[in-house]
Design a protein around this motif. Structure first.
Motif, short mmCIF file in Angstrom:
data_model
loop_
_atom_site.label_atom_id
_atom_site.label_comp_id
_atom_site.label_asym_id
_atom_site.label_seq_id
_atom_site.Cartn_x
_atom_site.Cartn_y
_atom_site.Cartn_z
N VAL A 1 0.84 -1.20 0.00
CA VAL A 1 0.00 0.00 0.00
C VAL A 1 0.88 1.25 0.00
O VAL A 1 0.61 2.20 -0.73
N GLN A 2 1.94 1.24 0.79
CA GLN A 2 2.84 2.40 0.84
C GLN A 2 3.48 2.65 -0.53
O GLN A 2 3.54 3.79 -0.99
N LYS A 3 3.91 1.59 -1.18
CA LYS A 3 4.53 1.71 -2.51
C LYS A 3 3.50 2.25 -3.51
O LYS A 3 3.81 3.14 -4.31
N PHE A 4 2.28 1.73 -3.45
CA PHE A 4 1.21 2.21 -4.33
C PHE A 4 0.98 3.70 -4.13
O PHE A 4 0.90 4.46 -5.10
N CYS A 5 0.90 4.14 -2.87
CA CYS A 5 0.67 5.56 -2.57
C CYS A 5 1.84 6.43 -3.02
O CYS A 5 1.64 7.49 -3.61
N ASP A 6 3.05 5.97 -2.74
CA ASP A 6 4.24 6.74 -3.10
C ASP A 6 4.37 6.94 -4.60
O ASP A 6 4.85 7.98 -5.06
N GLU A 7 3.96 5.94 -5.37
CA GLU A 7 4.12 5.98 -6.83
C GLU A 7 2.87 6.44 -7.57
O GLU A 7 2.87 6.52 -8.79
N HIS A 8 1.81 6.74 -6.84
CA HIS A 8 0.55 7.11 -7.48
C HIS A 8 0.70 8.44 -8.20
O HIS A 8 1.29 9.38 -7.68
N PRO A 9 0.15 8.55 -9.42
CA PRO A 9 0.28 9.80 -10.18
C PRO A 9 -0.45 10.99 -9.54
O PRO A 9 -0.14 12.13 -9.85
N ARG B 1 -0.82 11.38 -5.94
CA ARG B 1 -0.66 10.96 -4.54
C ARG B 1 -1.25 11.95 -3.54
O ARG B 1 -1.73 11.54 -2.49
N ASN B 2 -1.25 13.23 -3.83
CA ASN B 2 -1.86 14.19 -2.91
C ASN B 2 -3.38 14.04 -2.86
O ASN B 2 -3.98 14.09 -1.79
N LEU B 3 -3.98 13.85 -4.00
CA LEU B 3 -5.42 13.62 -4.06
C LEU B 3 -5.76 12.30 -3.38
O LEU B 3 -6.74 12.20 -2.64
N LEU B 4 -4.94 11.28 -3.61
CA LEU B 4 -5.14 9.98 -2.97
C LEU B 4 -5.02 10.12 -1.45
O LEU B 4 -5.85 9.58 -0.71
N ALA B 5 -4.04 10.86 -0.99
CA ALA B 5 -3.87 11.06 0.45
C ALA B 5 -5.08 11.78 1.04
O ALA B 5 -5.55 11.43 2.14
N PHE B 6 -5.60 12.76 0.33
CA PHE B 6 -6.79 13.46 0.80
C PHE B 6 -7.96 12.47 0.93
O PHE B 6 -8.64 12.43 1.96
N ALA B 7 -8.20 11.68 -0.11
CA ALA B 7 -9.32 10.73 -0.08
C ALA B 7 -9.14 9.69 1.03
O ALA B 7 -10.08 9.41 1.79
N TYR B 8 -7.92 9.13 1.14
CA TYR B 8 -7.65 8.17 2.22
C TYR B 8 -7.92 8.80 3.57
O TYR B 8 -8.56 8.20 4.45
N GLY B 9 -7.41 10.00 3.78
CA GLY B 9 -7.58 10.68 5.05
C GLY B 9 -9.03 10.99 5.36
O GLY B 9 -9.49 10.79 6.49
N TYR B 10 -9.76 11.44 4.36
CA TYR B 10 -11.17 11.80 4.59
C TYR B 10 -11.99 10.57 4.90
O TYR B 10 -12.86 10.60 5.79
N LEU B 11 -11.73 9.47 4.20
CA LEU B 11 -12.42 8.22 4.51
C LEU B 11 -12.07 7.77 5.93
O LEU B 11 -12.95 7.32 6.68
#
Length: 167
Positions: free
Chosen positions: A110-118, A120-130
């Motif tokens: 999961v960490q690798k997926f997040c780090d390499e996501h195109p 990643r800031n939007l993904l971090a926001f969504a993960y955090g909000y969920l």
């Protein structure tokens, strides 16, 4: 290449938080015109058992995502049903791949997926909000659909952003 940077996410989040109900409705109308498939993917959730209180979580992520897309200054292709379906298939395949793996290995993947996501800031926001709304436990089928639909928003934005950047 990341299209939505962290300051844009923060600015979008603040803008949506400050919006009146009427302004949120107007933004939703704009989403209907410019990204109707993204809107439909969230509005269908009550048919899958998602309660209105939980639907608000997905709507908020959609509003912030769209506002961030607008503020980014980039041109965003329309997310089609085919794009959305392809992104959802990839997302669910990754989730299935992680099933049954030791927790420490899942955390690394999961960490690798997040780090390499195109996006990643939007993904971090969504993960955090969920996470802020205690949805990561996924206690019901409805919560599973909500989490998948919300994460798929990010996947679709990343996909069309990458496709646009490749041109």
């Amino acid at each position: 290449m990341e299209r939505i940077n962290l300051p844009v996410i923060v600015q979008a989040q603040r803008a949506v938080q400050r919006m009146s109900l009427e302004q949120k409705v107007a933004l939703t109308d704009e989403i209907f015109v410019k990204q109707p498939t993204l809107l439909a993917s969230i509005l269908v959730l009550p048919r899958m058992g998602v309660a209105m209180a939980q639907l608000d979580v997905a709507i908020h992520v959609l509003l912030v995502t769209f506002q961030a897309m607008k503020l980014s200054g980039h041109q965003w292709p329309v997310v089609t049903e085919d794009i959305q379906e392809g992104c959802l298939q990839r997302l669910t395949a990754r989730a299935r791949f992680n099933e049954g793996l030791p927790p420490e290995l899942v955390a690394q993947i999961v960490q690798k997926f997040c780090d390499e996501h195109p996006e990643r800031n939007l993904l971090a926001f969504a993960y955090g909000y969920l996470g802020d709304h205690d949805l990561w436990a996924v206690r019901t089928e409805a919560e599973k659909y909500l989490v998948l639909a919300t994460l798929n928003l990010v996947e679709c934005v990343a996909f069309v952003g990458s496709a646009a950047a490749a041109r």
